[in-house]
Scaffold this motif. Sequence first.
Motif, short mmCIF file in Angstrom:
data_model
loop_
_atom_site.label_atom_id
_atom_site.label_comp_id
_atom_site.label_asym_id
_atom_site.label_seq_id
_atom_site.Cartn_x
_atom_site.Cartn_y
_atom_site.Cartn_z
N ILE A 120 0.97 -1.11 -0.14
CA ILE A 120 0.06 -0.02 0.07
C ILE A 120 0.78 1.32 0.09
N ILE A 121 0.44 2.18 -1.01
CA ILE A 121 1.21 3.59 -1.03
C ILE A 121 0.42 4.48 -0.44
N ALA A 122 0.75 5.12 0.71
CA ALA A 122 0.04 6.16 1.60
C ALA A 122 0.67 7.39 1.34
N ALA A 123 0.04 8.26 0.59
CA ALA A 123 0.88 9.89 0.51
C ALA A 123 0.02 10.81 1.17
N LEU A 124 0.77 11.32 2.21
CA LEU A 124 0.51 12.32 3.15
C LEU A 124 1.04 13.66 2.55
N ASP A 125 0.21 14.70 2.45
CA ASP A 125 0.76 15.82 2.04
C ASP A 125 0.38 17.18 2.92
N PHE A 126 1.47 18.05 3.13
CA PHE A 126 1.09 19.18 3.78
C PHE A 126 0.47 20.26 2.86
N VAL A 127 -0.63 20.84 2.82
CA VAL A 127 -1.31 21.65 1.86
C VAL A 127 -1.07 22.97 2.26
N TYR A 128 -0.73 24.14 1.84
CA TYR A 128 -0.51 25.36 2.20
C TYR A 128 -1.49 26.03 1.22
N THR A 129 -2.56 26.57 1.57
CA THR A 129 -3.66 27.46 0.60
C THR A 129 -3.64 28.88 0.87
N HIS A 130 -3.41 29.64 -0.18
CA HIS A 130 -3.54 30.99 -0.22
C HIS A 130 -4.45 31.37 -1.00
N TRP A 131 -5.42 31.92 0.09
CA TRP A 131 -6.95 32.34 -0.53
C TRP A 131 -6.65 33.85 -1.04
N VAL A 132 -7.32 33.66 -2.30
CA VAL A 132 -7.53 35.09 -3.20
C VAL A 132 -8.74 35.64 -2.94
N ASP A 133 -9.26 36.61 -2.55
CA ASP A 133 -10.62 37.24 -2.29
C ASP A 133 -10.77 38.15 -3.66
N LEU A 134 -12.22 38.05 -3.76
CA LEU A 134 -12.58 39.00 -5.01
C LEU A 134 -13.44 40.23 -4.46
N ASP A 135 -13.28 41.42 -4.99
CA ASP A 135 -14.36 42.38 -4.48
C ASP A 135 -15.56 41.87 -4.90
N PRO A 136 -16.65 42.31 -4.29
CA PRO A 136 -18.10 42.23 -4.55
C PRO A 136 -18.34 42.20 -6.06
N ALA A 137 -17.63 43.62 -6.74
CA ALA A 137 -17.88 43.67 -8.13
C ALA A 137 -17.18 42.69 -9.30
N GLU A 138 -16.47 41.89 -8.60
CA GLU A 138 -15.60 41.00 -9.70
C GLU A 138 -16.20 39.78 -9.43
N ASP A 139 -15.60 38.93 -10.50
CA ASP A 139 -16.14 37.53 -10.61
C ASP A 139 -14.88 36.88 -11.04
N ALA A 140 -15.07 35.50 -11.04
CA ALA A 140 -14.16 34.59 -11.39
C ALA A 140 -13.66 34.73 -12.68
N ALA A 141 -14.48 35.04 -13.78
CA ALA A 141 -14.05 35.36 -15.15
C ALA A 141 -13.02 36.34 -15.37
N ALA A 142 -13.08 37.44 -14.32
CA ALA A 142 -12.24 38.52 -14.54
C ALA A 142 -10.70 38.16 -13.92
N VAL A 143 -10.76 37.06 -13.05
CA VAL A 143 -9.29 36.51 -12.62
C VAL A 143 -8.84 35.58 -13.65
N ARG A 144 -9.55 34.96 -14.34
CA ARG A 144 -9.28 34.02 -15.51
C ARG A 144 -8.56 34.62 -16.70
N GLN A 145 -8.73 36.03 -16.83
CA GLN A 145 -8.86 36.87 -17.91
C GLN A 145 -7.19 36.88 -18.40
N GLY A 146 -6.46 36.98 -17.30
CA GLY A 146 -5.08 37.06 -17.52
C GLY A 146 -4.49 38.50 -17.94
N ALA A 147 -3.22 38.65 -17.44
CA ALA A 147 -2.67 39.93 -17.83
C ALA A 147 -2.52 40.08 -19.15
N PRO A 148 -2.40 41.48 -19.75
CA PRO A 148 -2.16 41.87 -21.11
C PRO A 148 -0.75 41.16 -21.74
N ARG A 149 -0.97 40.70 -23.04
CA ARG A 149 0.29 40.24 -23.57
C ARG A 149 1.72 40.95 -23.31
#
Length: 222
Positions: A120-149
Amino acid sequence: MSSPTTFSFRCSIRCNANGSAATNGQPLQFVELRLGHFSQLVLSPSHQILQQTSPILISDTLIRFPLRELEDPPFISHSSLCRFLSSYNISDAVCDAIFLKISSFAFQLVAGNLNSNFHIIAALDFVYTHWVDLDPAEDAAAVRQGAPRSAIERLMKEKYDGNGGEEMEDECSVCYEDLHGKTEKEKEVSRIPCGHMFHKSCILKWLKISNSCPLCRGELEA
């Protein structure tokens, strides 16, 4: 705006077994315990994972896990597992939970035949989660848009390595690894317009999905 980084564990179990029965009542039953860590950027409150690093192995060990021994204490396999995990400051409660999870998996695997071989292979990982908050006027699509080329191309061309004489942060907030690194490639950092610094490869990857700094949410202009 960014929320504080949180810490958790993730345990996944799989089997690498031949399924055959051992002879002379001495089955070959082992658990390979792999301890690692990874980081992830998660969008709050939707819990959408924006970016995740590959797990990095910290240490591993092979533990004998005879199922017949689990019928009567003392549980030597439990002591071995807890001794290994506690050396990394993992609490007794987490050790017990992992032991029970592995035991349950093993008993289901052998389906009553306690002489079955298994690895049996048991993988135990420490998970470091950095949370990114959006302002109420923003949505997930805005985050996924990416920076200008053009902004990404400017960063790709820059040769800034963080050796300008000023004090530099110890940790990259994208991958949570040391900014100074061990190799020349790992030492290459990039400062974005808001002033924050990251590993160059990390921030370039981040800017493909977001047009804002992971720390202060400042946007990059074209």
